[in-house]
Motif scaffolding. Structure first.
Motif, PDB file in Angstrom:
ATOM      1  N   LEU A  53       0.841  -1.257   0.073  1.00  0.00           N
ATOM      2  CA  LEU A  53      -0.067  -0.155   0.090  1.00  0.00           C
ATOM      3  C   LEU A  53       0.788   1.389   0.076  1.00  0.00           C
ATOM      4  N   THR A  82     -12.196   2.243   1.130  1.00  0.00           N
ATOM      5  CA  THR A  82     -11.367   1.057   1.051  1.00  0.00           C
ATOM      6  C   THR A  82     -11.336  -0.132   2.163  1.00  0.00           C
ATOM      7  N   VAL A 108      -5.321   3.741   6.079  1.00  0.00           N
ATOM      8  CA  VAL A 108      -5.195   2.417   6.536  1.00  0.00           C
ATOM      9  C   VAL A 108      -5.574   2.340   8.025  1.00  0.00           C
ATOM     10  N   ARG A 150      -3.741  -4.296  -2.859  1.00  0.00           N
ATOM     11  CA  ARG A 150      -2.601  -4.050  -4.100  1.00  0.00           C
ATOM     12  C   ARG A 150      -1.760  -5.256  -3.926  1.00  0.00           C
ATOM     13  N   ARG A 176      -5.137  -5.215   8.351  1.00  0.00           N
ATOM     14  CA  ARG A 176      -4.809  -4.333   6.950  1.00  0.00           C
ATOM     15  C   ARG A 176      -3.816  -3.141   7.702  1.00  0.00           C
TER      16      ARG A 176
END
Length: 288
Positions: free
Chosen positions: A105, A165, A219, A246, A261
C-alpha cells in the motif's frame, strides 16, 4: 530703575516654564521601548508515522512551509498562532517486514494546519540586548488540520476517502463510518532561537503531532474483502477493489476479508523540522 523691576518677572516666567516641562520630561523617561511580538515564516520538512511507517523511519521527508505570529507575554513566555502547509506520504516498498512489504500500500496527502502554541524559553530572551539573545525553548499546544489522502493506480491519481477501501458506510460494515478529512492533534516540541539583530530572529524547531485520526494513510483496520466492491460491467474489479488490496502486484493477493490491514489501536502521527526567520515588532509602554 524700571528695568530692575522687570528682572524678577523674567525669572518667574523661566521658572514656571521649567516646572511646566518637568512632567513632560518625566513622562518621556517613563516610556520604555519593548518588544511585543514577531511575524515570521518557517521552512523545513515533514515526516509521517503510522500504519505504513510503523518503525518510525525518517526516510521520506516532504516539504513544509508556514507563517506565524508570536505574541510576547514577557521575556520567558509567548503565545503563537502558526499556519502551515505540508505534504506527507509513505509506501510499503520501504518496509522490510515481510507482511508490510507484501501488502504494497501507499499514499500521499497535502495537509493544511492551523495551530495555537505556547512557548517557554529556558533562558531570558531579550532581543536587542548584548547577552540575552539566545535561548532553547519548549513549545506545546493543539492544531486543527485538513488532509485528503490519494494514491496512483496505473498512473492515474485517485483520492482514497471516497473509495471507502475498508468498507466504510457499506451494509457489510455498518459500524465503520466514513472518516472525516478534518481532524485535530496535540503538539509538543522544542527548538533554539537567536536574535540576529534588533529587528530579526532566526531559529530551528522540531514539532511532533499526536493526531486524533488513524486515516492519514487511509489504513486502519482489516481488509473488507472483494465482496464489498461490485465488479465492473466487463467483469473486472473496480478501482476501489484494486486500491483496497494491492498485494496482487507482488504475488497471490493477501487481502481476504477480516485479515489485518492496519492497527486501529494507534493513531497516526507526524513531525516537522523547520528553520524560522521573523521580523520583530516594538511598542512604547509606560513604566510606573
Amino acid at each position: 530703575m524700571l528695568k530692575s523691576f522687570r528682572y524678577p518677572e523674567y525669572i518667574i516666567f523661566l521658572l514656571l516654564l521649567a516646572v511646566a516641562c518637568l512632567p513632560a520630561k518625566r513622562l518621556i523617561a517613563q516610556n520604555e521601548l519593548q518588544y511585543v511580538g514577531e511575524l515570521g515564516v518557517s521552512v523545513g520538512g515533514a515526516q509521517y508515522f503510522g500504519d505504513l511507517n510503523t518503525r518510525g523511519a525518517l526516510n521520506t521527508p516532504k516539504p513544509a512551509v508556514g507563517i506565524y505570529y508570536r505574541k510576547y507575554l514577557n521575556d520567558y513566555v509567548g503565545v503563537r498562532a502558526h499556519g502551515r502547509f505540508m505534504q506527507l506520504g509513505y509506501s510499503d516498498v520501504y518496509n522490510k517486514n515481510e507482511f508490510e512489504n507484501r501488502r504494497n500500500l501507499s499514499f500521499n496527502t497535502n495537509l493544511w494546519e492551523l495551530s495555537l502554541q505556547g512557548d517557554f524559553n529556558f533562558f531570558r530572551f531579550e532581543p536587542g540586548s548584548l547577552y540575552e539573545r539566545f535561548s532553547p525553548y519548549l513549545t506545546g499546544g493543539a492544531s486543527i488540520f485538513y488532509f485528503d489522502p490519494y494514491a496512483y493506480l496505473n498512473g492515474v491519481k485517485y483520492y482514497l476517502q471516497p473509495m471507502r477501501t475498508e468498507g466504510q458506510g457499506t451494509a457489510m460494515y455498518p459500524d465503520r463510518k466514513p472518516y472525516s478529512l478534518v481532524s485535530y492533534a496535540w503538539l509538543i516540541g522544542g527548538g533554539f532561537k537567536y536574535n540576529l539583530s534588533s529587528k530579526v530572529n532566526v531559529g530551528l524547531e522540531a514539532l511532533y503531532r499526536f493526531t486524533q485520526t488513524d486515516y492519514l494513510d487511509d489504513v486502519s483496520t482489516t481488509y473488507a474483502g472483494m465482496a464489498v466492491f461490485p465488479t465492473l460491467a466487463n467483469g473486472q474489479p473496480s478501482v476501489a477493489a484494486q486500491l483496497q488490496d494491492r498485494s496482487g502486484a507482488k504475488g497471490a493477493p493477501i487481502g481476504v476479508m477480516g485479515r489485518q490491514r492496519g492497527n486501529s489501536r494507534d493513531k497516526d502521527q507526524y513531525l516537522t523540522i523547520e528553520l524560522t526567520i521573523s521580523i520583530l515588532f516594538t511598542a512604547y509602554h509606560c513604566k510606573f
